[in-house]
Design an enzyme around this catalytic site. Sequence first.
Site, PDB file in Angstrom:
ATOM      1  N   GLU A 262       0.879  -1.175   0.000  1.00 33.16           N
ATOM      2  CA  GLU A 262       0.000   0.000   0.000  1.00 33.16           C
ATOM      3  C   GLU A 262       0.912   1.218   0.000  1.00 33.16           C
ATOM      4  O   GLU A 262       1.364   1.685   1.049  1.00 33.16           O
ATOM      5  CB  GLU A 262      -0.916  -0.005   1.221  1.00 33.16           C
ATOM      6  CG  GLU A 262      -1.847  -1.206   1.290  1.00 33.16           C
ATOM      7  CD  GLU A 262      -2.921  -1.197   0.220  1.00 33.16           C
ATOM      8  OE1 GLU A 262      -3.040  -0.190  -0.502  1.00 33.16           O
ATOM      9  OE2 GLU A 262      -3.646  -2.202   0.107  1.00 33.16           O
ATOM     10  N   CYS A 296      -2.939   8.625   2.664  1.00 34.59           N
ATOM     11  CA  CYS A 296      -2.570   8.142   1.332  1.00 34.59           C
ATOM     12  C   CYS A 296      -3.683   8.428   0.339  1.00 34.59           C
ATOM     13  O   CYS A 296      -3.450   8.477  -0.874  1.00 34.59           O
ATOM     14  CB  CYS A 296      -2.232   6.656   1.364  1.00 34.59           C
ATOM     15  SG  CYS A 296      -3.466   5.651   2.196  1.00 34.59           S
TER      16      CYS A 296
END
Length: 509
Positions: A262, A296
């Site tokens: 990720e 993010c």
Amino acid sequence: MTLDFLKQLGIADINDGTSTGTLHFSSEEANTTESFSPVDGKLIAKVKCTTDSEYEKVVTKAQEAFITWRKTPAPKRGEVVRQIGDKLRENKEALGKLVSYEMGKSLQEGLGEVQEMIDICDFAVGLSRQLYGLTMHSERPNHRMYEQYHPLGIVGIISAFNFPVAVWSWNAALAWVCGDVCIWKPSSKVPLCAIACQNIIADVLKKNNVPEGVSCLMIGNPIGDLMNNDKRVPLVSFTGSTRIGRHVSGTVAQRFGRTILELGGNNAIIVSEHADLNMVLVGAVFGAVGTAGQRCTSTRRLIIHESIYDKTLDVLKKAYSQLKIGNPLDSNNHVGPLIDKKAVEDYLSAIEKAKKEGGKIIVDGGVVLGDGYESGCYVKPCIIEAKNEYHIVQEETFAPILYVLKYKTIDEAIDMQNGVPQGLSSSIFTNNMREMEQFLSVNGSDCGIANVNIGTSGAEIGGAFGGEKETGGGRESGSDAWKIYMRRQTNTINYGKELPLAQGIKFDI
């Protein structure tokens, strides 16, 4: 500021070197890492780091626990996770405050992060009775063919500072019901959040006579590379930068291990001329300034149709002028601090780079100084008019900087949205059905997450989370993300009295 929540979470005496149990080994010769709060700049605690020899003890403990845990029926494993979820409910306020104080996000976001942990525990409990395999028809008579999923082993989890507890729980809760054991290496910037979680979990494991090696915690930067190179750890889940993600991916692949990556996000919202600007306001502003731009999934780019460009900027400028910057534990404030002064330097550098490339400042940025801002980590959310091809726009800066861009056609907007190396989250605001469907089609967004009339941040645990391209391709949390935590096995049973071969092959003896 009173820090009573530390005492409730069992970490009030961490400074004296007290061990938190075998879940986190510490020793006098170990190095220490210091946890400073970006809220006020104060040292919260010094935490002892795990040594190489202690790493071996932890992995051995985890291996031993796996032998027992994998034989525990999955619904029984789910029951333990259910109790962990209940324990998190009891400690939600205290843990939410710690997340806010140690990391710097608003208290509401800190509480929301703990709620994500509770939600993924609930999801995992149901999943523990749904680890399904398929049954297939065999081409051979008197044969049955099916597939099943078995526990994988030790799952190494390397988490980032911006979500100090939630992303770990996405991995851990699923891994536990799948029969795996976990070793957690949290960011050294937020070690106390991890220790608090381990204290909560330890009580549940002990009450259920579960080996404590099912959930292990090790602190210190070298630990990540030890796990990456360790064949005893078949799966490493890494959340962090693309640069480090490349290293993790290459290292684990060399030993044929699995990774969940990720990595970076450079997320855009397309604002159509058919958009409801009241909805755009909420989605874009929260997406850009929530967690001080350190998600993010934070909104980095706003791609606006030329016909409503000026109107949209006017709405944004008014909203930004009303933002309150300050202590995130004060619910009146919208924007808290960046994680540390290095992040502030990166923020200032990005603004200067954008200006050098021709960017025009729409809402001025800068460091906030004065009483209440002693940590030096508070900055002003900034808006810059830019072009997608600027080098700085192609990069991810973990800070509240929003680049605004102008487009003419929906095809052009989608090309701009996709025209970055990252592919995590994306969004379009429009009431035009054709634009919605094009954005979600094969000709639309190339991201792992594509939204309509909501922002780029705020993913729910029910859907698989992750992205494409330099975001890494990993998936965590909901849907069928559980499958990567298990090993798949295809089984064929011959219950007849003859042994026919597949594909009609003849082999007479």
